[in-house]
Each structure stands twice: as C-alpha cells, then as structure tokens.
Design an enzyme around this catalytic site. Structure first.
Site, short mmCIF file in Angstrom:
data_model
loop_
_atom_site.label_atom_id
_atom_site.label_comp_id
_atom_site.label_asym_id
_atom_site.label_seq_id
_atom_site.Cartn_x
_atom_site.Cartn_y
_atom_site.Cartn_z
N ARG A 163 11.17 3.97 3.80
CA ARG A 163 10.77 2.95 4.79
C ARG A 163 12.03 2.20 5.20
O ARG A 163 12.81 1.78 4.35
CB ARG A 163 9.73 1.98 4.23
N LYS A 194 26.47 -3.21 -0.07
CA LYS A 194 27.94 -3.08 -0.17
C LYS A 194 28.51 -2.31 1.03
O LYS A 194 29.70 -2.03 1.07
CB LYS A 194 28.31 -2.33 -1.45
N ARG A 230 0.80 -1.22 0.00
CA ARG A 230 0.00 0.00 0.00
C ARG A 230 0.83 1.28 0.00
O ARG A 230 0.58 2.20 -0.79
CB ARG A 230 -0.92 0.05 1.24
N THR A 231 1.79 1.35 0.92
CA THR A 231 2.46 2.64 1.12
C THR A 231 3.26 3.03 -0.13
O THR A 231 3.13 4.15 -0.64
CB THR A 231 3.38 2.57 2.36
N HIS A 252 4.57 5.54 11.77
CA HIS A 252 4.14 5.47 10.36
C HIS A 252 3.12 6.61 10.19
O HIS A 252 1.92 6.39 10.10
CB HIS A 252 3.51 4.10 10.09
N1 CP Z 1 -0.32 -0.26 5.94
C1 CP Z 1 0.87 -0.43 5.32
O1 CP Z 1 1.85 0.22 5.66
O2 CP Z 1 0.86 -1.34 4.33
P1 CP Z 1 2.14 -1.77 3.46
O3 CP Z 1 3.11 -2.43 4.41
O4 CP Z 1 1.61 -2.69 2.42
O5 CP Z 1 2.73 -0.53 2.88
#
Ligand code: CP
Length: 316
Positions: free
Chosen positions: A104, A83, A53-54, A132
């Site tokens: 991320r 590396k 999703r993100t 998040h």
């Molecule tokens: N909710 C969420 O962060 O989903 P993903 O890990 O698929 O990005």
C-alpha cells in the site's frame, strides 16, 4: 508469475473462478479446517499508509493458509524510506526475503513501479487515489453473496468518487457484467474521474451522474457508500464543502428497496448513521469479513502461478 495491479486485468471467468475458490475457503475455515496450501511461503506486507482491514485480512489469509508473514506498518516512517531509500530499491530487497509482496502506497502507480523491479508477485493494496483491486474483488464477492448475481443490477456509488480508489476498481470490475447501470452521486468537489467514465463507455456500460441521493437510493439494488477522503484533499476548505453532503440515515433507508444491499469499503466517517447497522440490508461488516476468503484465494492464485503453492487437496 502474476502481479495484481489493477481491476482491469481480470476477466469474468477469472473473477468467477476466484469466487468459487473463495467460497470453498470460506466453508473450510468456518468448518474449522486447518489449511496449509502455502506452508513454508512468506508474504511481506509493506504499508506506507494506514490500514485495518486490508493489512490484517491479508495477514490472516496467509496464516490461515499455513504461510508466514513479515510486515512493515507505517513504512514511510519505520522503513528505510525515511533514510531516502527508493521504493524500487526496497522492493528489490524485500523480494529476496518474501515470496509475495502486498504493497500500500500513497502514490498512484506505485504498485506498477514496484512490479517492474520485483522478482516476486506484487499485490496492489491501494495506490493513492488510483486503485484498490483486491477491495473491489471483495466488494464484488459481497454482491454475489448478498444478491446471488451481478448481471442486471443497478448500482449507486456515493461519496468521494474522485479520491475513492475502491470506486474506480469496482466500476472496472462491474464492467465485466451484463445490463449493469451505475449511478454516480458525489459532491461537486469529488466527481468520478473521466478516465473511469471513458472506460465504462468503451465497454458499453450505462451510467449517469446524479445529485438526488433519495431518488437514486430508491432505485438501487446495491448502494455503495464511501468516505470523503480527508487526507487527499488539497485544502481543508474544499474537504469541508464536500463532507456531510450525502449521509445514509434511517429516513433514507426507509426509501430503499426491501431487497437492496448497502455496502461500504470502510472505514466510515459519518456517511452511514450507525442506526442503519441493525437493518438486514446493511451488509458492510459481512462484506469486510468476506475479504479474508477472497484474499486467501488471491494469494493461492498468485503463488500457484509462481509455482509456489501446494496443489489443491494437499492440505493437512
Ligand atoms: N477498505 C480498506 O481498504 O480498509 P483499510 O484502509 O482499513 O485497509
């Protein structure tokens, strides 16, 4: 320039303005309009952990705004991190190629480390068990859309409240609103962190730790279910003790209020029975869909603050 590192950085007026923009983008995209507020701009998505999703909603958001995307998925394996390149060196370099970086990472605090050396805005797309914030913004957008308000709601947060970073960020955002009560329901292995509870207490937010999900679910305006985060547990034994303890199934659904809303940041891993999906209170797929518009609004805001967006109304 403004980085998006954690939910505590937002004020209520900022959140409300962001949602107004999100709603406008939602109408425009659903109406088939082609937008180009970010024409000529480049977003880098740098993901050291898996995502559906993100990453894809950020990339879709940038493309919907007329911008372009460069991306490294599985950056731990497929970027020069393998590396031995430090995160800081990678970010310094990527900032020379892109106008905004969406990161991320598996380490808490990684986004802040990146922001400290970045020449362009950094957006935290999840930093280990930390935060998040953009997920929490879209969670809150879903609450607005489904309930029409946030003030006065009773919210149950269920599942992995220790490693579930979305829970931490959403609790921080909820603290911007009035007359909120949060019930935290988790296995003993994954309690909500004291730092989150201390922050809520400082802000005068009422909360309780509960174990009886049936009782909590019956009172909830919003039930926010979360996955037990297998990948973050120190041992499989501990994970197996926590897994499957709190599952939302049709019998529990039958005890919930008729106007309740069920949210989940997704992915799910057994904690919501698919038999719940057809119920109108199950809003988790609508919630995920709304993430596109919130991320469009957020990208515009970040790049506007950096002087990189075309003014509103200049769309093609
Ligand atoms: N909710 C969420 O962060 O989903 P993903 O890990 O698929 O990005």
């Amino acid at each position: 320039m403004r980085h998006v590192l954690g939910a505590k950085q937002f004020t209520r007026p900022e959140v409300e303005a962001l949602f107004e923009t999100s709603r406008t983008f939602e109408e425009k995209v659903k109406g088939g309009q082609v937008l180009d507020r970010l024409r000529g701009r480049i977003m880098a998505t740098v993901f050291f952990e898996p995502s559906t999703r993100t990453r894809l909603s950020f990339e879709a958001a940038m493309l919907r705004l007329g911008g372009q995307v460069i991306s490294t998925e599985n950056a731990a394996q497929f970027s020069s991190a393998i590396k031995g390149e430090t995160l800081e060196d990678s970010i310094r370099v990527i900032g020379a190629y892109a106008d905004v970086i969406v990161l991320r990472h598996h380490e808490e605090g990684a986004a802040a480390r990146a922001a400290a050396v970045s020449s362009v805005p950094v957006i935290n797309a999840g930093d280990g068990p930390g935060e998040h914030p953009t997920q929490a913004l879209l969670d809150l957008y879903a609450i607005y859309r489904e309930k029409g308000r946030v003030d006065g709601l009773r919210v149950a947060m269920v599942g992995d409240l220790a490693y579930g970073r979305t829970v931490h960020s959403l609790a921080y955002l909820l603290s911007l609103f009035r007359d909120i009560h949060i019930d935290f329901v988790s296995p003993p292995e994954t309690p909500v962190p004291d730092r989150v509870l201390a922050y809520l207490a400082e802000r005068g937010i009422s909360w309780s730790r509960e174990t009886d999900l049936a009782r909590v679910a019956a009172q909830a305006d919003v039930l926010y279910q979360t996955r037990i985060q297998k990948e973050r547990f120190p041992s499989m034994e501990m994970y197996e003790r926590a897994y499957g303890r709190y599952v939302l199934d049709p019998s529990l659904l039958g005890r919930m209020r008729a106007d309740a809303v069920i949210l989940h940041p997704l992915p799910r891993a057994g904690e919501i029975d698919p038999a719940v999906d057809a119920d109108p209170r199950a809003a988790y797929f609508r919630q995920a869909a709304g993430g596109l518009y919130v991320r469009m609004a957020l990208l515009c805001q970040c790049l506007e603050d950096a002087g990189q967006a075309y003014p509103e109304g200049s769309e093609a």
